[in-house]
Design a protein around this motif. Structure first.
Motif, PDB file in Angstrom:
ATOM      1  N   TRP A  19      40.343  52.718  36.352  1.00  0.00           N
ATOM      2  CA  TRP A  19      40.381  53.204  34.970  1.00  0.00           C
ATOM      3  C   TRP A  19      41.244  54.453  34.858  1.00  0.00           C
ATOM      4  O   TRP A  19      41.224  55.327  35.747  1.00  0.00           O
TER       5      TRP A  19
ATOM      6  N   TYR B 249      42.038  49.835  31.778  1.00  0.00           N
ATOM      7  CA  TYR B 249      42.008  49.326  33.140  1.00  0.00           C
ATOM      8  C   TYR B 249      43.448  48.997  33.537  1.00  0.00           C
ATOM      9  O   TYR B 249      44.211  48.446  32.739  1.00  0.00           O
TER      10      TYR B 249
ATOM     11  N   ASN C 165      42.308  44.705  39.713  1.00  0.00           N
ATOM     12  CA  ASN C 165      41.926  45.787  38.797  1.00  0.00           C
ATOM     13  C   ASN C 165      41.831  47.060  39.622  1.00  0.00           C
ATOM     14  O   ASN C 165      40.842  47.307  40.314  1.00  0.00           O
TER      15      ASN C 165
END
Length: 312
Positions: A122, A103, A119
């Protein structure tokens, strides 16, 4: 009849059954509590995702833990990305739940000087896990982000161990307090799981998928299963006792039958040592009765008398 229950084998079996019953009942309630927690979590996620977006600083502040009821709320923030303090979180799965990667966590510095962790999504892991991976560049300039508010990760609430000695700018947990030490500025508690950005930027990390909140899991079925097991213990014990009684009764019947077969057979003594036909006495011909015996004695006495008469 039931004295066998005092044997060592049956005492142990009974004690094991008495221990298993409460253990299985407790396991059933444990699964029931997990089911209730899962249902409540799904309801919270659905409610939070449906709520209107609010500025992130309304729900959190530096050093503040995100409230449970504010989890998954849609929030917004405006500021500039601080890519110098960008970190990656190791051992995270992609949307397919199979691919392992990182992440990308980038601080967003707001106009008032405070920062919030974002965040961004990915990325796949490279071949060299000891180096900082190649990360897609964050949008430059002022950015408005929208995403889901999440609480700081800890080992206790995530189950992820915080390993020491990791390579530079690599972490195991997303935690605002730890990142605040390196940023040297106030950081809002929790972090934003990015869903939309303006401007978006090119070749960004893969977005983190929305949480699943329709599946309640198998916990209720497991609870019922454990309770059925607990009810089956006494039933099984009774079945074993009845089977033992039946086997012991069959064994006693077999012993009794074997004991009765050791004596003389009926009628065997009447025929032993007898060569005569029925009704025949000793030294008599067949068919001779009591009258025949008298005649035989009379005849034997007459012979001497006749001999004496001749001598005269």
């Amino acid at each position: 009849m039931y004295r066998f229950l005092l044997s060592r084998q049956w005492v142990i079996l009974t004690l094991v059954g008495l221990v298993l019953i409460p253990v299985m009942i407790r396991l059933g309630f444990w699964q029931l509590h997990r089911h209730e927690h899962r249902v409540a979590q799904n309801e919270l996620i659905a409610k939070s995702l449906a709520a209107p977006a609010v500025p992130v600083d309304r729900l959190t502040a530096p050093g503040r833990t995100v409230a449970h009821d504010d989890m998954w709320r849609t929030v917004t923030a405006k500021g500039r990305y601080d890519t110098r303090h960008e970190v990656v979180v190791r051992q995270r799965t992609a949307a397919d739940e199979q691919s392992i990667g990182y992440y990308v966590i980038t601080p967003l510095v707001m106009d008032d000087g405070r920062a919030v962790l974002v965040n961004r999504g990915w990325i796949p892991a490279g071949n060299d896990l000891t180096r900082f991976p190649k990360v897609p560049a964050a949008p430059s300039g002022e950015v408005t982000v929208t995403g889901r508010l999440k609480a700081d990760e800890t080992t206790g609430n995530s189950g992820i161990k915080d390993k020491p000695g990791l390579p530079a700018r690599q972490v195991m947990l997303i935690n605002s307090e730890r990142q605040a030490k390196s940023l040297a500025r106030p950081v809002l508690g929790g972090y934003i799981e990015l869903t939309k950005s303006s401007p978006k930027g090119a070749h960004q990390p893969e977005p983190v998928p929305a949480p699943e909140h329709s599946d309640i899991g198998p916990h209720m079925a497991y609870a019922i299963q454990w309770w059925l097991f607990s009810a089956g213990v006494p039933i099984g014990w009774v079945i074993l006792v009845r089977r033992e009684l039946k086997d012991r009764a069959a064994a006693r019947a077999a012993e009794a039958e074997a004991g009765s077969g050791d004596g003389p057979k009926p009628g065997a003594g009447s025929d032993a040592g007898s060569d005569t036909e029925p009704g025949a006495g000793p030294d008599t011909e067949p068919g001779a009765g009591p009258g025949g015996a008298s005649q035989a004695r009379a005849g034997s006495g007459a012979q001497p008398a006749r001999a004496g008469a001749d001598a005269e």
